[in-house]
Design an enzyme around this catalytic site. Structure first.
Site, PDB file in Angstrom:
ATOM      1  N   GLU A  85      -6.524   4.616   8.205  1.00  0.00           N
ATOM      2  CA  GLU A  85      -6.363   6.045   7.916  1.00  0.00           C
ATOM      3  C   GLU A  85      -7.670   6.620   7.364  1.00  0.00           C
ATOM      4  O   GLU A  85      -8.024   7.762   7.646  1.00  0.00           O
ATOM      5  CB  GLU A  85      -5.183   6.250   6.948  1.00  0.00           C
ATOM      6  CG  GLU A  85      -3.857   6.028   7.664  1.00  0.00           C
ATOM      7  CD  GLU A  85      -2.737   5.480   6.796  1.00  0.00           C
ATOM      8  OE1 GLU A  85      -2.818   5.576   5.562  1.00  0.00           O
ATOM      9  OE2 GLU A  85      -1.777   4.938   7.383  1.00  0.00           O
TER      10      GLU A  85
ATOM     11  N   LYS B 267       0.097   4.208  -0.151  1.00  0.00           N
ATOM     12  CA  LYS B 267      -0.547   5.400   0.446  1.00  0.00           C
ATOM     13  C   LYS B 267      -0.335   6.595  -0.504  1.00  0.00           C
ATOM     14  O   LYS B 267      -0.262   6.390  -1.718  1.00  0.00           O
ATOM     15  CB  LYS B 267      -0.016   5.647   1.855  1.00  0.00           C
ATOM     16  CG  LYS B 267      -0.090   4.363   2.702  1.00  0.00           C
ATOM     17  CD  LYS B 267       0.127   4.556   4.162  1.00  0.00           C
ATOM     18  CE  LYS B 267       0.010   3.213   4.873  1.00  0.00           C
ATOM     19  NZ  LYS B 267       0.122   3.311   6.309  1.00  0.00           N
TER      20      LYS B 267
ATOM     21  N   HIS C 294      -9.316   1.084   5.359  1.00  0.00           N
ATOM     22  CA  HIS C 294      -8.006   1.305   5.971  1.00  0.00           C
ATOM     23  C   HIS C 294      -8.158   2.226   7.173  1.00  0.00           C
ATOM     24  O   HIS C 294      -8.977   3.150   7.161  1.00  0.00           O
ATOM     25  CB  HIS C 294      -7.031   1.915   4.953  1.00  0.00           C
ATOM     26  CG  HIS C 294      -5.624   1.873   5.448  1.00  0.00           C
ATOM     27  ND1 HIS C 294      -5.141   2.798   6.352  1.00  0.00           N
ATOM     28  CD2 HIS C 294      -4.611   1.010   5.207  1.00  0.00           C
ATOM     29  CE1 HIS C 294      -3.875   2.493   6.632  1.00  0.00           C
ATOM     30  NE2 HIS C 294      -3.536   1.414   5.944  1.00  0.00           N
TER      31      HIS C 294
ATOM     32  N   SER D 110       4.081  -2.106  10.124  1.00  0.00           N
ATOM     33  CA  SER D 110       5.538  -2.176  10.238  1.00  0.00           C
ATOM     34  C   SER D 110       6.119  -3.528   9.821  1.00  0.00           C
ATOM     35  O   SER D 110       7.090  -4.009  10.415  1.00  0.00           O
ATOM     36  CB  SER D 110       6.001  -1.790  11.651  1.00  0.00           C
ATOM     37  OG  SER D 110       5.635  -0.446  11.939  1.00  0.00           O
TER      38      SER D 110
ATOM     39  N   ASN E 192       0.873  -1.178   0.000  1.00  0.00           N
ATOM     40  CA  ASN E 192       0.000   0.000   0.000  1.00  0.00           C
ATOM     41  C   ASN E 192       0.908   1.224   0.000  1.00  0.00           C
ATOM     42  O   ASN E 192       1.522   1.541   1.011  1.00  0.00           O
ATOM     43  CB  ASN E 192      -0.890  -0.032   1.253  1.00  0.00           C
ATOM     44  CG  ASN E 192      -1.695   1.251   1.416  1.00  0.00           C
ATOM     45  OD1 ASN E 192      -1.771   2.074   0.501  1.00  0.00           O
ATOM     46  ND2 ASN E 192      -2.303   1.411   2.580  1.00  0.00           N
TER      47      ASN E 192
ATOM     48  N   GLY F   9       3.191   2.388  10.663  1.00  0.00           N
ATOM     49  CA  GLY F   9       4.118   3.499  10.465  1.00  0.00           C
ATOM     50  C   GLY F   9       4.890   3.875  11.714  1.00  0.00           C
ATOM     51  O   GLY F   9       5.530   4.922  11.772  1.00  0.00           O
TER      52      GLY F   9
HETATM   53  P1  13P Z   1       3.493   0.446   7.524  1.00  0.00           P
HETATM   54  O1  13P Z   1       3.967  -0.839   6.909  1.00  0.00           O
HETATM   55  O2  13P Z   1       4.211   1.656   7.001  1.00  0.00           O
HETATM   56  O3  13P Z   1       3.451   0.366   9.016  1.00  0.00           O
HETATM   57  O4  13P Z   1       1.961   0.641   7.042  1.00  0.00           O
HETATM   58  C1  13P Z   1       1.059  -0.400   7.186  1.00  0.00           C
HETATM   59  C2  13P Z   1      -0.180  -0.069   6.469  1.00  0.00           C
HETATM   60  O5  13P Z   1      -0.941   0.795   6.879  1.00  0.00           O
HETATM   61  C3  13P Z   1      -0.468  -0.781   5.212  1.00  0.00           C
HETATM   62  O6  13P Z   1      -1.774  -0.563   4.791  1.00  0.00           O
END
Ligand code: 13P
Length: 248
Positions: A95, A11, A93, A210, A9, A171
């Site tokens: 977010e 983002k 998601h 992560s 992803n 993250g």
């Molecule tokens: P990270 O791997 O950067 O922690 O993000 C995970 C994520 O939100 C994937 O959708």
């Protein structure tokens, strides 16, 4: 035996420079991988990535609108995603839940729209740190899963993948331990088995938060973890390919 999926992803990251370095390498990797490899770039780049992806690399969107079409400025429908020959779309998601206020009801509608368009919906669920510390992890996560699957027919489940992403691990560099992750994955599968054991056994449940080359192998070795949804590490070609190989 469930086929593993490693999904990236991106983002709101990426550029043509990144696409040109990452996508051909992943297209090659996908030809020999035993796992399914999926990339989810920003919607603006979906057509270009799809064209470079070849036959085996899967391409998905990060979001969709629940309606077929209409006056929804800035939005993209599932039919449009299908027209681009995409195979997957992320829904729910954390977010989008936290920043854009997406509710379980809306996420269920998006999931249904995705499946109706022939896409696989990757349903993201996960608890916040506060919810975990208050002992509410399974309540929250299973509630998020049930809110969607209750709205689906069992026949639709072949077009659904679940991604467990603890919000506190996204993250932050703090991965859930493989025991913590496996516990939640097992609980999700048990909850799904309440609807149908056979369908629960077939459901792919990915871990996200992560994930990196250094922890992927241990996570993917857990019995109920069927791959990963990778954020930051999916933007680095070597790191992401190592994660893909950990799924083989
Ligand atoms: P990270 O791997 O950067 O922690 O993000 C995970 C994520 O939100 C994937 O959708």
């Amino acid at each position: 035996m469930r086929k593993k999926i490693v999904a990236g992803n991106w983002k709101m990251n990426g550029s043509y420079e990144l696409i040109n370095s990452l996508v051909p390498a992943l297209a090659e990797e996908a030809k020999q991988s035993q796992a399914e490899i999926l990339v989810c770039p920003p919607s603006l780049f979906l057509g270009d990535v799809r064209r470079q992806a070849g036959e085996r690399l899967l391409v998905g969107a990060q979001n969709c609108h629940e309606a077929e079409s209409g006056a929804f400025t800035g939005e993209v429908s599932t039919g449009m995603l299908a027209e681009l020959q995409l195979s997957h779309v992320l829904v729910g998601h954390s977010e989008r839940r936290a920043i854009y206020g997406e509710t379980d009801a809306l996420i269920a509608q998006k999931t249904k729209a995705a499946i109706a368009a022939g896409l696989v919906a990757v349903l993201c669920v996960g608890e916040t740190l506060e919810e975990r510390e208050n002992g509410r992890t399974l309540d929250v996560v299973l509630g998020q899963v049930k809110a969607v699957v209750e709205q689906l027919e069992l026949a639709d489940w072949s077009k659904l993948v679940v991604a467990y992403e603890p919000v506190w691990a996204i993250g932050t560099g703090k991965t859930a331990s493989s025991d913590q992750a496996q516990e939640v994955h097992r609980a999700i599968r048990e909850a799904l088995a309440g609807f149908s054991q056979e369908h629960a056994d077939a459901m792919r449940i990915l871990y996200g938060g992560s994930v990196k080359a250094a922890n992927a192998e241990e996570l993917f070795a857990c019995p109920d973890i069927d791959g990963g949804l990778v954020g930051g590490a999916s933007l680095n070609v070597d790191e992401f390919i190592s994660i893909c190989r950990a799924a083989n």
